[in-house]
Design an enzyme around this catalytic site. Structure first.
Site, short mmCIF file in Angstrom:
data_model
loop_
_atom_site.label_atom_id
_atom_site.label_comp_id
_atom_site.label_asym_id
_atom_site.label_seq_id
_atom_site.Cartn_x
_atom_site.Cartn_y
_atom_site.Cartn_z
N ASN A 57 1.19 5.12 1.10
CA ASN A 57 0.63 6.01 2.12
C ASN A 57 0.82 7.48 1.74
OD1 ASN A 57 1.27 3.43 3.47
ND2 ASN A 57 0.43 4.47 5.25
N THR A 108 0.85 -1.19 0.00
CA THR A 108 0.00 0.00 0.00
C THR A 108 0.88 1.24 0.00
OG1 THR A 108 -0.19 -0.06 2.42
CG2 THR A 108 -1.99 -1.04 1.16
N GLU A 127 -4.47 4.68 2.65
CA GLU A 127 -3.53 3.71 2.09
C GLU A 127 -4.10 3.17 0.80
OE1 GLU A 127 -1.62 0.89 5.03
OE2 GLU A 127 -3.56 1.37 5.91
C1 LIG Z 1 -8.36 -2.90 0.43
C2 LIG Z 1 -7.92 -2.76 1.86
C3 LIG Z 1 -8.83 -3.05 2.87
C4 LIG Z 1 -8.45 -2.96 4.21
N1 LIG Z 1 -9.37 -3.25 5.19
C5 LIG Z 1 -9.01 -3.16 6.48
C6 LIG Z 1 -9.93 -3.47 7.53
O1 LIG Z 1 -11.12 -3.77 7.30
N2 LIG Z 1 -9.50 -3.38 8.81
C7 LIG Z 1 -8.21 -3.00 9.13
O2 LIG Z 1 -7.88 -2.96 10.30
N3 LIG Z 1 -7.32 -2.69 8.17
C8 LIG Z 1 -7.68 -2.77 6.87
N4 LIG Z 1 -6.79 -2.47 5.88
C9 LIG Z 1 -5.51 -1.84 6.26
C10 LIG Z 1 -4.41 -2.79 6.44
O3 LIG Z 1 -4.47 -3.21 7.77
C11 LIG Z 1 -3.16 -1.95 6.16
O4 LIG Z 1 -3.03 -1.77 4.79
C12 LIG Z 1 -1.95 -2.54 6.78
O5 LIG Z 1 -1.99 -2.16 8.12
C13 LIG Z 1 -0.63 -2.09 6.16
O6 LIG Z 1 -0.31 -0.81 6.59
P1 LIG Z 1 1.17 -0.23 6.48
O7 LIG Z 1 1.55 -0.29 5.03
O8 LIG Z 1 1.06 1.19 7.00
O9 LIG Z 1 2.03 -1.10 7.32
C14 LIG Z 1 -7.14 -2.55 4.54
C15 LIG Z 1 -6.22 -2.25 3.52
C16 LIG Z 1 -6.60 -2.35 2.19
C17 LIG Z 1 -5.60 -2.05 1.11
#
Ligand SMILES: Cc1cc2nc3c(=O)[nH]c(=O)nc-3n(C[C@H](O)[C@H](O)[C@H](O)COP(=O)(O)O)c2cc1C
Length: 149
Positions: A31, A29, A81
């Site tokens: 940010n 992802t 993200e």
């Molecule tokens: C399509 C998508 C859906 C997501 N849905 C959730 C969710 O329902 N709950 C949640 O806690 N995080 C969700 N996330 C976030 C992920 O937890 C997050 O991308 C992950 O923590 C990576 O973050 P970082 O790159 O900052 O480490 C989602 C991310 C994406 C891309």
């Protein structure tokens, strides 16, 4: 509420997140910095959205974006993200990222396991892929937001 706000166009530099996206989730992802998060309109619901993304002046790809606090990881700051549905050869930190948020998929959820979160994200990607095939969604690819010089 959210439907009146969309489509929503965001632009900013890609900054480093916590780095869990690629490593733990198999879903890289991009940010945005806090300044972009703080520019979000009032009334925008947290949750998972779909739309289009462009890195610098590159091609426009489908994307899914999570806007919120990631309850699974209990983040303290709100974040935007973006997972771009394209395999990039290298990281693009510091690049300019434009996104057009077209529609809303679901609210953010907590999950019992990492595996459940991964499954939910896979489903989001599948749904986004289909919704972005609709003509109304495709029209945004030619929007001046992406094509201004
Ligand atoms: C399509 C998508 C859906 C997501 N849905 C959730 C969710 O329902 N709950 C949640 O806690 N995080 C969700 N996330 C976030 C992920 O937890 C997050 O991308 C992950 O923590 C990576 O973050 P970082 O790159 O900052 O480490 C989602 C991310 C994406 C891309």
């Amino acid at each position: 509420m959210t439907s009146k706000i969309l489509p929503l166009f965001l632009e900013g530099q890609v900054v480093k997140g916590f780095g869990r996206g690629s490593k733990q989730l198999g879903c890289p992802t991009a940010n945005y910095p806090l300044s972009v998060v703080q520019s979000l309109p009032d009334g925008l619901e947290s949750g998972v959205y779909y739309g289009w993304a462009q890195v610098d002046v590159g091609p426009i790809h489908k994307m899914v974006a999570n806007i919120g606090w990631c309850p699974f990881y209990k983040n303290k700051e709100m974040s935007v993200e973006t997972h771009i549905m394209h395999k990039f050869e290298k990281d693009f930190y510091d690049s300019n990222l434009k996104i057009a948020i077209v529609g809303y998929l679901r609210g953010e959820k907590n999950f019992d396991s990492l595996e459940d979160l991964i499954q939910a994200i896979k489903m989001d990607i599948h749904q986004a892929d289909q919704k972005l095939e609709q003509e109304d969604a495709k029209k945004l690819v030619t929007h001046t937001f992406f094509n201004k010089l």
